[in-house]
Design a protein around this motif. Sequence first.
Motif, PDB file in Angstrom:
ATOM      1  N   LEU A   1       0.839  -1.206   0.000  1.00  0.00           N
ATOM      2  CA  LEU A   1       0.000   0.000   0.000  1.00  0.00           C
ATOM      3  C   LEU A   1       0.875   1.259   0.000  1.00  0.00           C
ATOM      4  O   LEU A   1       0.552   2.261  -0.645  1.00  0.00           O
ATOM      5  CB  LEU A   1      -0.928   0.005   1.218  1.00  0.00           C
ATOM      6  N   GLU A   2       2.011   1.179   0.710  1.00  0.00           N
ATOM      7  CA  GLU A   2       2.931   2.327   0.702  1.00  0.00           C
ATOM      8  C   GLU A   2       3.474   2.568  -0.704  1.00  0.00           C
ATOM      9  O   GLU A   2       3.659   3.708  -1.123  1.00  0.00           O
ATOM     10  CB  GLU A   2       4.078   2.100   1.696  1.00  0.00           C
ATOM     11  N   ASP A   3       3.720   1.462  -1.437  1.00  0.00           N
ATOM     12  CA  ASP A   3       4.165   1.624  -2.832  1.00  0.00           C
ATOM     13  C   ASP A   3       3.121   2.406  -3.628  1.00  0.00           C
ATOM     14  O   ASP A   3       3.459   3.283  -4.422  1.00  0.00           O
ATOM     15  CB  ASP A   3       4.381   0.259  -3.505  1.00  0.00           C
ATOM     16  N   VAL A   4       1.847   2.062  -3.392  1.00  0.00           N
ATOM     17  CA  VAL A   4       0.774   2.767  -4.108  1.00  0.00           C
ATOM     18  C   VAL A   4       0.773   4.239  -3.693  1.00  0.00           C
ATOM     19  O   VAL A   4       0.695   5.148  -4.525  1.00  0.00           O
ATOM     20  CB  VAL A   4      -0.611   2.136  -3.797  1.00  0.00           C
ATOM     21  N   MET A   5       0.910   4.466  -2.379  1.00  0.00           N
ATOM     22  CA  MET A   5       0.818   5.840  -1.879  1.00  0.00           C
ATOM     23  C   MET A   5       1.977   6.709  -2.382  1.00  0.00           C
ATOM     24  O   MET A   5       1.848   7.924  -2.499  1.00  0.00           O
ATOM     25  CB  MET A   5       0.776   5.817  -0.344  1.00  0.00           C
ATOM     26  N   MET A   6       3.119   6.064  -2.650  1.00  0.00           N
ATOM     27  CA  MET A   6       4.285   6.857  -3.092  1.00  0.00           C
ATOM     28  C   MET A   6       4.381   6.956  -4.605  1.00  0.00           C
ATOM     29  O   MET A   6       5.180   7.714  -5.122  1.00  0.00           O
ATOM     30  CB  MET A   6       5.573   6.221  -2.546  1.00  0.00           C
ATOM     31  N   HIS A   7       3.544   6.184  -5.291  1.00  0.00           N
ATOM     32  CA  HIS A   7       3.634   6.148  -6.753  1.00  0.00           C
ATOM     33  C   HIS A   7       3.140   7.481  -7.342  1.00  0.00           C
ATOM     34  O   HIS A   7       2.145   8.030  -6.891  1.00  0.00           O
ATOM     35  CB  HIS A   7       2.781   4.996  -7.285  1.00  0.00           C
ATOM     36  N   GLU A   8       3.851   7.964  -8.350  1.00  0.00           N
ATOM     37  CA  GLU A   8       3.390   9.186  -9.025  1.00  0.00           C
ATOM     38  C   GLU A   8       3.180   8.878 -10.492  1.00  0.00           C
ATOM     39  O   GLU A   8       4.133   8.715 -11.238  1.00  0.00           O
ATOM     40  CB  GLU A   8       4.424  10.294  -8.869  1.00  0.00           C
ATOM     41  N   PRO A   9       1.939   8.793 -10.912  1.00  0.00           N
ATOM     42  CA  PRO A   9       1.695   8.480 -12.317  1.00  0.00           C
ATOM     43  C   PRO A   9       2.174   9.624 -13.214  1.00  0.00           C
ATOM     44  O   PRO A   9       2.119  10.794 -12.810  1.00  0.00           O
ATOM     45  CB  PRO A   9       0.177   8.318 -12.382  1.00  0.00           C
ATOM     46  N   LEU A  10       2.648   9.292 -14.397  1.00  0.00           N
ATOM     47  CA  LEU A  10       3.250  10.300 -15.265  1.00  0.00           C
ATOM     48  C   LEU A  10       2.222  11.312 -15.777  1.00  0.00           C
ATOM     49  O   LEU A  10       2.272  12.485 -15.471  1.00  0.00           O
ATOM     50  CB  LEU A  10       3.954   9.606 -16.436  1.00  0.00           C
ATOM     51  N   GLU A  11       1.270  10.829 -16.531  1.00  0.00           N
ATOM     52  CA  GLU A  11       0.287  11.748 -17.113  1.00  0.00           C
ATOM     53  C   GLU A  11      -1.102  11.194 -16.880  1.00  0.00           C
ATOM     54  O   GLU A  11      -1.336  10.005 -17.084  1.00  0.00           O
ATOM     55  CB  GLU A  11       0.514  11.875 -18.616  1.00  0.00           C
ATOM     56  N   LEU A  12      -2.016  12.061 -16.482  1.00  0.00           N
ATOM     57  CA  LEU A  12      -3.380  11.597 -16.259  1.00  0.00           C
ATOM     58  C   LEU A  12      -4.351  12.603 -16.872  1.00  0.00           C
ATOM     59  O   LEU A  12      -4.131  13.824 -16.787  1.00  0.00           O
ATOM     60  CB  LEU A  12      -3.678  11.494 -14.761  1.00  0.00           C
ATOM     61  N   THR A  13      -5.429  12.085 -17.433  1.00  0.00           N
ATOM     62  CA  THR A  13      -6.506  12.977 -17.879  1.00  0.00           C
ATOM     63  C   THR A  13      -7.239  13.462 -16.627  1.00  0.00           C
ATOM     64  O   THR A  13      -6.986  12.955 -15.526  1.00  0.00           O
ATOM     65  CB  THR A  13      -7.499  12.209 -18.767  1.00  0.00           C
ATOM     66  N   ARG A  14      -8.194  14.350 -16.809  1.00  0.00           N
ATOM     67  CA  ARG A  14      -8.916  14.851 -15.633  1.00  0.00           C
ATOM     68  C   ARG A  14      -9.683  13.715 -14.932  1.00  0.00           C
ATOM     69  O   ARG A  14      -9.659  13.594 -13.717  1.00  0.00           O
ATOM     70  CB  ARG A  14      -9.875  15.962 -16.035  1.00  0.00           C
ATOM     71  N   THR A  15     -10.355  12.861 -15.721  1.00  0.00           N
ATOM     72  CA  THR A  15     -11.077  11.739 -15.091  1.00  0.00           C
ATOM     73  C   THR A  15     -10.077  10.755 -14.480  1.00  0.00           C
ATOM     74  O   THR A  15     -10.313  10.200 -13.406  1.00  0.00           O
ATOM     75  CB  THR A  15     -11.961  10.963 -16.118  1.00  0.00           C
ATOM     76  N   GLY A  16      -8.959  10.575 -15.184  1.00  0.00           N
ATOM     77  CA  GLY A  16      -7.932   9.671 -14.661  1.00  0.00           C
ATOM     78  C   GLY A  16      -7.406  10.180 -13.335  1.00  0.00           C
ATOM     79  O   GLY A  16      -7.185   9.414 -12.388  1.00  0.00           O
ATOM     80  N   LYS A  17      -7.258  11.494 -13.252  1.00  0.00           N
ATOM     81  CA  LYS A  17      -6.740  12.105 -12.009  1.00  0.00           C
ATOM     82  C   LYS A  17      -7.722  11.888 -10.857  1.00  0.00           C
ATOM     83  O   LYS A  17      -7.332  11.556  -9.739  1.00  0.00           O
ATOM     84  CB  LYS A  17      -6.514  13.599 -12.273  1.00  0.00           C
ATOM     85  N   ALA A  18      -9.003  12.047 -11.126  1.00  0.00           N
ATOM     86  CA  ALA A  18     -10.021  11.852 -10.073  1.00  0.00           C
ATOM     87  C   ALA A  18      -9.995  10.392  -9.590  1.00  0.00           C
ATOM     88  O   ALA A  18     -10.052  10.127  -8.381  1.00  0.00           O
ATOM     89  CB  ALA A  18     -11.401  12.217 -10.615  1.00  0.00           C
TER      90      ALA A  18
END
Length: 287
Positions: free
Chosen positions: A34-51
């Motif tokens: 879960l910490e891996d998920v919390m620290m992950h930074e996705p590169l590019e996201l659309t607005r819906t993807g960001k939500a």
Amino acid sequence: MLEELHIIVCEAEQDRSLERPEQLRERIRAMDRLEDVMMHEPLELTRTGKAAWDALQRRAQARHAALAEVQRHLCDAVRHAIVHGAGVHALSGWLHRDDLRDPWGYDHLDALIGDVLSLDEPTTPIASLEHEMVFYQPTPVRHVLDLIHRTRLCGDDVVVDLGSGMGHVPLLVSICTEAHACGIERESAYVESARRAAQALRVDRATFIAQDAREADVSRGTVFYLYTPFTGGMLRHMLDRLHEEARQRSFRIATLGPCTPAVAVEPWLRAASEPDTDRITVFRSVA
Ligand SMILES: C[S@@+](CC[C@H](N)C(=O)[O-])C[C@H]1O[C@@H](n2cnc3c(N)ncnc32)[C@H](O)[C@@H]1O
């Protein structure tokens, strides 16, 4: 990638068994993921993807917090038992030196003992190391358990950890056995942390001295532990001092890590098992 992270969060949410205290290994693994998920930074996201990503993050944080709460209760119970002199019983269900195949990684036992001992970070700057001194790195808990198992310590034993860092070897030895334990460490900030932990847990059979190990009083130790605190001439000097002491009486030396081959060739020591850099090796001095 995001799909994989989503699966991690779903699995951690659905697996209610992680809330059972005895599922320590699985809970710590789930919390790490879960910490891996919390620290992950996705590169590019659309607005819906960001939500959707923000929602997944919130779920990961909530599940992590719930599991951390289970851990906190568990640690509080173990700390309470240690304070009342029943630490060995409280820990006996958890501490298995089962998996020594991976010699160097830290695992769920280190997470548990880290929380139980609550060693606080040094409050003063750490002095730089001299040539041949090895930086602080704690012995993985499963090796400390192996040390305790192989040495079969009793009430007459005094374990001296030469280069004890923040002191969890002497603390665990004192909690889990009848032996006394003394940590010798040149970095006084680490010694202060170890003393605070011993005091908070009322582990009075563990003591800590801020001193260069080469100058330590070696007259009381029955087991000297070296997790490769230094190398070369410094190790030579320490072994010569111990050899001098061995002319008066017999004692044991336990090693882990790269110092083991150097100790193994000392003609005044006999190994109880084939010397192995990746495992605790116990030697006995002969006159
Ligand atoms: C690899 S760590 C081992 C820590 C601890 N024994 C353990 O197993 O968890 C080595 C430690 O030895 C300490 N050290 C190095 N040289 C020393 C010396 N001459 N006297 C005392 N401590 C020393 C370092 O500061 C460091 O904390």
